[in-house]
Motif scaffolding. Structure first.
Motif, short mmCIF file in Angstrom:
data_model
loop_
_atom_site.label_atom_id
_atom_site.label_comp_id
_atom_site.label_asym_id
_atom_site.label_seq_id
_atom_site.Cartn_x
_atom_site.Cartn_y
_atom_site.Cartn_z
N PRO A 670 46.58 67.13 15.39
CA PRO A 670 45.52 67.06 14.97
C PRO A 670 44.42 66.33 14.21
CG PRO A 670 47.28 69.01 14.61
CD PRO A 670 47.92 67.47 15.22
N LEU A 671 44.69 65.13 13.42
CA LEU A 671 44.03 64.41 13.23
C LEU A 671 42.84 63.88 14.38
CD1 LEU A 671 44.56 62.50 10.05
CD2 LEU A 671 43.67 61.84 12.05
N PHE A 672 43.71 63.07 14.81
CA PHE A 672 42.81 62.42 16.32
C PHE A 672 42.43 63.27 17.64
CE2 PHE A 672 46.97 60.30 14.73
CZ PHE A 672 46.29 58.98 13.40
N LEU A 673 42.97 64.08 17.31
CA LEU A 673 41.93 65.59 18.32
C LEU A 673 40.18 65.24 17.69
CD1 LEU A 673 45.40 68.50 19.09
CD2 LEU A 673 43.45 66.22 20.57
N HIS A 674 40.58 65.58 15.89
CA HIS A 674 39.40 66.03 15.63
C HIS A 674 38.89 64.99 15.44
CE1 HIS A 674 36.75 68.05 12.42
NE2 HIS A 674 37.10 67.47 11.45
N TYR A 675 38.95 63.54 14.83
CA TYR A 675 38.24 62.64 15.03
C TYR A 675 37.50 62.03 16.06
CZ TYR A 675 38.54 63.96 10.25
OH TYR A 675 37.61 64.49 8.86
N ASN A 676 39.03 61.86 17.01
CA ASN A 676 38.40 61.02 18.63
C ASN A 676 39.34 61.00 19.38
OD1 ASN A 676 37.86 59.45 20.55
ND2 ASN A 676 37.21 57.56 19.12
N LYS A 678 39.90 60.03 22.17
CA LYS A 678 40.67 59.40 23.49
C LYS A 678 41.92 58.40 22.36
CE LYS A 678 37.37 59.51 26.27
NZ LYS A 678 37.60 60.38 27.48
N LEU A 679 41.84 58.30 21.31
CA LEU A 679 42.95 58.24 20.36
C LEU A 679 44.46 58.89 21.13
CD1 LEU A 679 41.89 56.77 16.94
CD2 LEU A 679 42.11 55.66 19.39
#
Length: 957
Positions: A670-676, A678-679
């Motif tokens: 969820p953290l990476f889905l929210h901010y990028n 692509k990660l």
């Protein structure tokens, strides 16, 4: 033309994001973190503070090992320690297993020939093994010893410099009868006893035999009954800046004072009290059975007064403190102000700092220490002394933000702000991949006067990095750098994932600094005297490294050091040695990275402050202040678990040292889905590659791909077919939703189709398959795993719909709806749903249901989530809802997901507040744990993991 306009808009946006206005304002976090992140440069290169006060103990390296990293601020000639411990640790010449260090020796359990303790003895037939040696149950023991006797020999290299300049000590633990020799000379001989961590100074007669740089330590231990243990090491004691003795305690030097055993007049503690009629006596005062008593005291009460004079400058420049011993009830006053008051107790050599309110009365260099002691029974004692040492900075605040940890300290007439910054800006891959953190500092005057201020940082990288004598300091193109790392590094030789086997840590700056290597006490003394290290002599001692810098008072922008880690390579990826993303072409040096980091420092700091403020705002709106503080603490912990590389095909890879497991990337996502997003693609790329390359050959994703440094397939036993297939499908659908297109899914459509067909064949009842929560005990027919299967199928249908594959979309969505109906009937248990299909009167968190709403799948009726969430609220303990009906512990990431199943913000907060309370109150000072007890504030397991990125799931709405 459209393409040209798009490029122009992109350039405008890029310029805009590179010119962020600087403001160091934060939305302050009041969470008392269980551990405070300081430097997070690499999954295996992290520094934490495990205490609320940065100067109460050394920082911790990797979550467990003490790392001496010390900071002093010098203000108008007065030194204030703001970071690290005041104690200098002993230097390990040959470490002990007691200190969690490895050592190797030769041993035999057969009676050896005479002369076994001599350096020239032939021990080639003895076995080589790792110390310590002991019976089962001795935690230090790495080699089992079950016979009655053992003989151990250990050859040690000794730096002659240490013999000349340091006191040398032997430390040892033994159980039972124990003899120890160094170069054939006996140093220790015990009777029948046992104990741990004894220390004995090595005498000159033995040191003379070690001048050639070699020592053979030979031991015999006899175990007569019970446990057996042999552990020992050789150490050099560090000198320290001496404490000044203003008025010694009696066993250091004799002193006299006035005393009476009769009730004195009122206010006998006052400085101006007339004690002319009292008797003069030599300390200590007490009964004959007490230490160093020179004046006998047999009455129930005694009153003692001691008048002192000393250099008034010490009151301002040093921390004054008292040492005292007493038996029994004891009160002590300084210039009429009470400093100590005990109950009925007796203790020796206690310490108490003199606060500013009392020090103010001593600024003329005079003090009267007045004592009353009541002896109720047995022995009696009064003894005390006054001392001065370097001051500690007074920590005012600590504030953990997403990318930064900020401290403020009071240092006399100035205030120091100290910040540790990890520029984890996920929308900027170049900055994210750059392996640097900043240590920033600035001071402001509190009295509107001019001040001479300098800062000093010192570290001992030897123990943490196995640096030996390899630490070096050098200058290049205006940079001043310290470089340290394990000696004689060879790529991929050490496969121990927990060992910092290779790579180099750097600390430096382009700012105007002085630096030195040498004896820590000598460097501190030089800085205390001069305010810099220009006059520090050249030394053969390479263990300690230090930087000193003059500070601009009241400047608008901080000065800084830059920390970096050059990992050289990230992993061997299916036979391909991958470099880190910042050096993917192999053309950059760490000095190039420093140049970039220094050039962009001001802009990056501005962006980090802006990002931190925005995160706190967004999270506050989503779940309140406590939720925002949890997210801020979780951010660096999660992001710092990952490294980034690029494959030879140009595919972005984002991975933890284990490269998985996929069921840990899933909760972190969820953290990476929210901010990028692509990660998240970069997390999944290795798993798609492994399936599509033909290396795996199974219709579901691999659990993991092996770990640092060799990545070539699963190493953790046991497939999780439904778990990982569901994870892959849900994460891919989440990427598509966040990116508003399914191009990534289209690229891997055949593999996704294979995975969904496997889930279709499996059906809603996963029978005896493993789940990610198997640590809680095996649970067949798991209801929450079934939810993942159903939502994995629905996720595929959502992707098919986005790709205009209408038939597949309808087919698989209908299938998911049918399974959901079947599931509701199978696990229905009155006011809740079961933990497993075949377990009535059980329950467990169905946290996977959160994706039904977030991905707009709408497979399960809303009554399902509403009923389960309401039921969990009835099971709440002080620190949260248990994971299931079998245990009182819970998973923190799943707790947040379970709360996020509800659309209602207040309901969500009912799950967040107990979790915040736990993190704020737990006495287990470790990086944020994700397996905790709910009925007491203790950690169960799983510390410092990336899965806390799951806290950000509420921000996906």
């Amino acid at each position: 033309m459209k393409r040209y306009i798009t490029i122009c808009l992109f350039c405008i946006l890029l310029v805009a994001c590179k010119n962020t206005p600087y403001s160091d304002e934060t939305t302050k976090s009041d969470l008392r973190a269980p551990a405070y992140p300081l430097l997070t440069l690499h999954p295996q290169m992290k520094l934490w503070s495990m205490t609320d006060q940065l100067n109460k103990q050394n920082v911790t390296f990797g979550g467990s090992k003490q790392f001496p990293f010390i900071g002093f601020l010098r203000v108008d000639g007065v030194m204030y320690r703001f970071m690290g411990s005041k104690e200098l640790p002993m230097q390990a010449i040959a470490p002990m297993a007691l200190d969690h260090e490895k050592w190797e020796g030769k041993f035999t359990c057969l009676i050896p020939d005479d002369g076994w303790e001599q350096p020239g003895f032939d021990d080639k037939r003895w076995q080589v093994a790792q110390g310590a040696f002991g019976t089962p149950g001795m935690w230090e023991a790495k080699t089992q010893w079950v016979s009655s006797d053992i003989w151990v020999r250990r050859e040690v290299n000794v730096d002659p410099f240490l013999l000349e300049h340091k006191k040398i000590y032997l430390r040892y633990s033994h159980d039972d009868v124990f003899q120890l020799y160094i170069n054939g000379k006996q140093l220790v001989s015990t009777g029948y006893n046992w104990g741990a961590n004894f220390k004995v100074e090595v005498p000159d007669s033995i040191l003379q035999t070690m001048k050639g740089g070699k020592a053979v330590i030979a031991v015999h231990c006899e175990n007569r009954e019970g446990g057996g243990l042999v552990d020992f090491g050789l150490f050099a004691e560090e000198s320290t800046i001496p404490v000044e003795t203003l008025a010694p305690i009696s066993y250091e030097k004799e002193w006299t004072g006035k005393y009476t055993m009769e009730q004195p007049k009122e206010k006998c503690e006052a400085a101006d009290f007339d004690d002319a009629a009292w008797t003069e006596g030599q300390a200590a005062f007490g009964t004959d059975d007490q230490r160093n008593v020179h004046t006998s005291w047999f009455s129930p009460n005694i009153w003692v007064r001691r008048t002192l004079t000393f250099d008034p400058a010490l009151v301002k420049n040093k921390q004054l403190y008292l040492r005292y011993s007493h038996d029994d009830v004891f009160q002590l006053y300084v210039n009429g102000k009470r400093l100590v008051s005990t109950g009925y107790e007796w203790k020796s050599d206690l310490r108490v700092d003199i606060p500013d309110s009392i020090a103010e009365t001593m600024k003329d260099g005079k003090a009267v220490i007045a004592v009353h002691c009541e002896n109720r029974m047995g022995g009696a004692l009064v003894d005390f002394g006054l001392y001065a040492e370097l001051k500690e900075a007074r920590q005012k605040t600590v504030d953990v933000q997403a990318t930064q940890t900020h401290y403020t300290f009071g240092c006399g007439d100035v205030e120091l702000k100290l910040s540790f910054t990890a520029p984890y800006l996920l929308d900027d891959l170049e900055t994210l991949a750059r392996p640097v953190n900043y240590i920033s500092y600035q001071v402001k005057a509190l009295d509107d006067k001019e001040h001479d201020v300098a800062i000093y940082f010192e570290m001992d990288p030897h123990e943490a990095f196995d640096a030996g004598q390899s630490t070096q300091m050098y200058e290049k193109d205006g940079l001043v750098l310290m470089k340290t790392g394990k000696e004689n590094q060879k790529l991929w030789v050490d496969k121990d994932r927990e060992d910092r086997a290779w790579g180099y840590f750097y600390l430096g700056t382009k700012d105007n600094v002085t630096c030195a290597q040498g004896d820590a006490a000598e460097m501190r003394a030089c800085f205390m005297k001069e305010g810099d290290l220009k006059q520090m002599r050249k030394s053969n001692e390479k263990r300690y490294a230090a930087f000193a810098q003059k500070l601009d008072v009241n400047s608008n922008f901080p000065q800084h050091l830059t920390a970096a880690f050059d990992g050289l390579y990230t992993m061997a990826y299916f036979g391909e040695d991958l470099r880190p993303y910042w050096n993917k072409d192999g053309e950059k040096t760490i000095e190039d990275v420093y140049e970039e980091a220094e050039k962009e420092y001001k802009e990056v700091m501005a962006r980090c402050y802006a990002f931190d403020r925005q995160l706190m705002t967004d999270a506050y709106l989503a779940g309140g202040k406590e939720y925002a503080e949890l997210c801020a603490l979780a951010y660096r912990q999660s992001v710092s678990a990952f490294q980034m590389s690029e494959s030879s095909e140009g595919e972005l890879l984002y991975f933890t040292p284990q490269v998985g497991p996929l069921d840990e990337y899933y909760p972190a996502s969820p953290l990476f889905l929210h901010y990028n997003p692509k990660l998240v693609e970069a997390m999944l790329n290795p798993f798609f590659y492994y399936s599509e390359s033909g290396k795996w050959g199974k219709p579901y994703p691999v659990h993991d791909l092996g770990g640092y440094p060799i990545v070539n397939g699963q190493t953790i036993g046991g497939d999780m077919p439904a778990e990982e297939a569901g994870n892959g499908l849900i994460m891919t659908a989440a990427i598509a939703i966040m990116e508003k297109n399914a191009s990534y899914a289209e690229k891997h459509w055949n593999t996704l189709t294979q995975w969904v067909e496997y889930l279709w064949e499996t059906g809603p009842d996963t029978e005896d398959q493993l789940t990610t929560d198997n640590f809680a005990g095996r649970c067949d027919h798991h209801a929450n795993l079934s939810v993942k299967v159903i939502l994995g199928i629905a996720s595929y249908a959502k992707l098919a719909e986005m790709l205009n594959k209408k038939e597949e979309a309808i087919k698989y969505m209908d299938l998911a709806h049918g399974m959901a109906k079947e599931w509701e009937v199978a696990v229905f248990d009155g006011d809740h749903y079961r933990l497993a299909f075949d377990q009535p009167d059980s329950w467990g968190m169905k946290y996977n249901l959160v994706w039904d709403r977030l991905l707009d799948l709408n497979v399960f009726p809303e009554r399902v989530t509403r009923k389960d969430v309401n039921f969990y609220l009835t099971k709440m303990n002080e620190f949260g809802c248990p994971l299931d009906s079998r245990h009182s512990y819970t998973k923190t990431d799943w707790t947040v997901w379970t709360g996020a199943m509800s659309r209602d913000r207040m309901t969500f907060r009912k799950f967040i507040l107990p979790l915040h309370k736990f993190m704020n109150e737990t006495g287990d000072r470790v990086p944020m744990a994700d397996l905790i007890n709910t009925d007491r504030a203790t950690v169960v397991d799983f510390r410092g993991r990336s899965v806390v990125g799951g806290y950000f799931i509420r921000l996906l709405e």
